[in-house]
Every structure is written in C-alpha cells, then in structure tokens.
Design a protein around this motif. Structure first.
Motif, PDB file in Angstrom:
ATOM      1  N   VAL A 156      32.369  47.052  47.716  1.00 52.76           N
ATOM      2  CA  VAL A 156      33.601  47.300  46.652  1.00 52.76           C
ATOM      3  C   VAL A 156      33.295  48.619  46.070  1.00 52.76           C
ATOM      4  CG1 VAL A 156      34.986  46.455  44.910  1.00 52.76           C
ATOM      5  CG2 VAL A 156      34.403  44.994  46.864  1.00 52.76           C
ATOM      6  N   HIS A 157      32.240  48.787  45.562  1.00 51.99           N
ATOM      7  CA  HIS A 157      31.876  49.756  44.574  1.00 51.99           C
ATOM      8  C   HIS A 157      32.074  51.539  45.573  1.00 51.99           C
ATOM      9  CE1 HIS A 157      31.328  48.091  40.703  1.00 51.99           C
ATOM     10  NE2 HIS A 157      30.261  47.338  41.433  1.00 51.99           N
ATOM     11  N   SER A 200      35.531  51.806  46.320  1.00 55.74           N
ATOM     12  CA  SER A 200      36.428  52.418  45.126  1.00 55.74           C
ATOM     13  C   SER A 200      35.967  53.876  45.002  1.00 55.74           C
ATOM     14  CB  SER A 200      35.868  51.498  43.945  1.00 55.74           C
ATOM     15  OG  SER A 200      36.271  52.380  42.633  1.00 55.74           O
ATOM     16  N   THR A 259      37.897  55.859  47.846  1.00 56.98           N
ATOM     17  CA  THR A 259      39.260  55.975  47.799  1.00 56.98           C
ATOM     18  C   THR A 259      39.848  56.597  46.290  1.00 56.98           C
ATOM     19  OG1 THR A 259      39.415  53.766  46.775  1.00 56.98           O
ATOM     20  CG2 THR A 259      39.645  53.988  49.362  1.00 56.98           C
ATOM     21  N   VAL A 287      39.916  55.110  43.738  1.00 59.08           N
ATOM     22  CA  VAL A 287      40.603  53.946  43.032  1.00 59.08           C
ATOM     23  C   VAL A 287      39.621  52.994  42.336  1.00 59.08           C
ATOM     24  CG1 VAL A 287      42.063  51.677  43.176  1.00 59.08           C
ATOM     25  CG2 VAL A 287      42.528  53.804  44.809  1.00 59.08           C
ATOM     26  N   PRO A 288      39.525  53.303  41.048  1.00 56.81           N
ATOM     27  CA  PRO A 288      38.485  52.773  40.145  1.00 56.81           C
ATOM     28  C   PRO A 288      38.751  51.013  40.221  1.00 56.81           C
ATOM     29  CG  PRO A 288      40.043  53.683  38.641  1.00 56.81           C
ATOM     30  CD  PRO A 288      40.461  53.967  40.167  1.00 56.81           C
ATOM     31  N   VAL A 289      37.744  50.479  39.894  1.00 57.47           N
ATOM     32  CA  VAL A 289      37.656  49.142  39.492  1.00 57.47           C
ATOM     33  C   VAL A 289      37.897  48.913  37.985  1.00 57.47           C
ATOM     34  CG1 VAL A 289      36.564  46.806  39.560  1.00 57.47           C
ATOM     35  CG2 VAL A 289      35.889  48.420  41.626  1.00 57.47           C
ATOM     36  N   ARG A 349      34.289  44.931  34.958  1.00 59.54           N
ATOM     37  CA  ARG A 349      34.404  45.794  36.589  1.00 59.54           C
ATOM     38  C   ARG A 349      33.418  45.079  37.588  1.00 59.54           C
ATOM     39  NH1 ARG A 349      34.358  50.337  33.975  1.00 59.54           N
ATOM     40  NH2 ARG A 349      32.155  50.520  33.765  1.00 59.54           N
ATOM     41  N   ALA A 366      34.249  43.336  40.926  1.00 58.34           N
ATOM     42  CA  ALA A 366      33.737  43.872  42.023  1.00 58.34           C
ATOM     43  C   ALA A 366      33.034  42.588  42.925  1.00 58.34           C
ATOM     44  CB  ALA A 366      32.629  44.874  41.740  1.00 58.34           C
TER      45      ALA A 366
END
Length: 166
Positions: free
Chosen positions: A42-43, A46, A49, A51-53, A60, A64
């Motif tokens: 996921v990190h 992120s 892309t 696109v921050p968590v 966060r 995640a």
C-alpha cells in the motif's frame, strides 16, 4: 455466465477465509508475527501514484494495514470470480487440477505486485518462506474450487416420506 461468476465470488470469499485461517494457524503454531508486506505494498502504491494515505502517523499506518488486508480479500474474491467465469469454458479440468491452478493464480496475484513494486524479491526467499506462502494459497485453491462446485450443484428435490401429509 453471471451466475457462475457470482458463485465464483462467493467461493473466492470462502477460499480467502480458509487462506487466512491457515495463515493465522501458522502464526500461532510457529509464534511468528504478521507480515508487513500488505501494508508495504500500500505504501509503495501510494508513493507510485502520488496518492497519500491520509491521516497522522498512527492513522496512516492503521489505514495502510487495513488497505493491505482489503487488497488480499479483493485478490481472493477476484480470483474466485475468474474461476467461476472460467467454468463456462469448454475445457474444465478436474477438481484437483482446477484447485491447484486456482491456488497458483491467487499466489501469483499476490506475489507479482510484491515483486514488481520491489517490496520483496521472491528469488531470494528461502524454502521455508516459499512453503509459508504456497501452503495457504493451495488451501485457498482447493477450498475455492470445492465451494464453487458445491454452490453450482442443483439442490436435491425435497422428498416427503411415504404416508406423510402433503
């Protein structure tokens, strides 16, 4: 085709539950901790892309972790849906082969992103690491295939015992 796909989705959810059960049993028996790989994926996604968590540091990490688990469920349900759809094809392998192929497809669906995102390099895994990854996925495949076949069987007609009132 849609009925087969929906049956595959349900079967994939059942298989995912079996995979998680085997994984947690392994953790309990060996006393090992949970893998950080899903949240690491996921990190990395992120970062790739942009696109921050969202949230503070703790929120966060929690998001995640949850998103990583949800990606695993999505993989299991998605492979189940593909299994269901594939059962409409003319070539339908026997249940053991179908289960093996389904388990290996799920394993590829989870390991390829890990390798492509460079979260881990499966080429460097020890045999014990491969076994810890392979066994739950094979269980997933067997359970998904069996659950699908059970869902697709026509229910037996209800028969009243002789002499029973209608």
């Amino acid at each position: 085709m849609m009925r087969r796909t929906w049956a595959g989705i349900v079967a994939g959810a059942v298989g995912t539950t079996a995979l998680n059960t085997v994984t947690y049993l392994d953790m309990a028996v060996r006393g090992r901790g949970a893998s950080s790989t899903p949240e690491d994926v996921v990190h990395r996604l992120s970062a790739r892309t942009h696109v921050p968590v969202p949230g503070g540091a703790e929120a966060r990490e929690n998001r995640a972790s949850a998103a990583g688990a949800l990606l695993g469920i999505l993989t299991g349900v998605g492979v189940g849906a593909l299994y269901g759809a594939s059962r409409a094809l003319p070539w339908r392998p026997a249940l053991p082969l179908a289960g093996l192929a389904t388990g290996l497809a799920a394993m590829a669906g989870s390991d390829l992103p890990v390798a492509l995102l460079k979260v881990s390099q499966p080429r460097t895994w020890r045999p014990a690491d491969w076994l810890a990854d392979l066994v739950p996925h094979l269980v997933y495949g067997a359970v998904t295939a069996a659950a699908y076949e059970m869902l697709r069987r026509e229910p037996m007609a209800y028969r009243q015992p002789k002499g029973a009132p209608p």
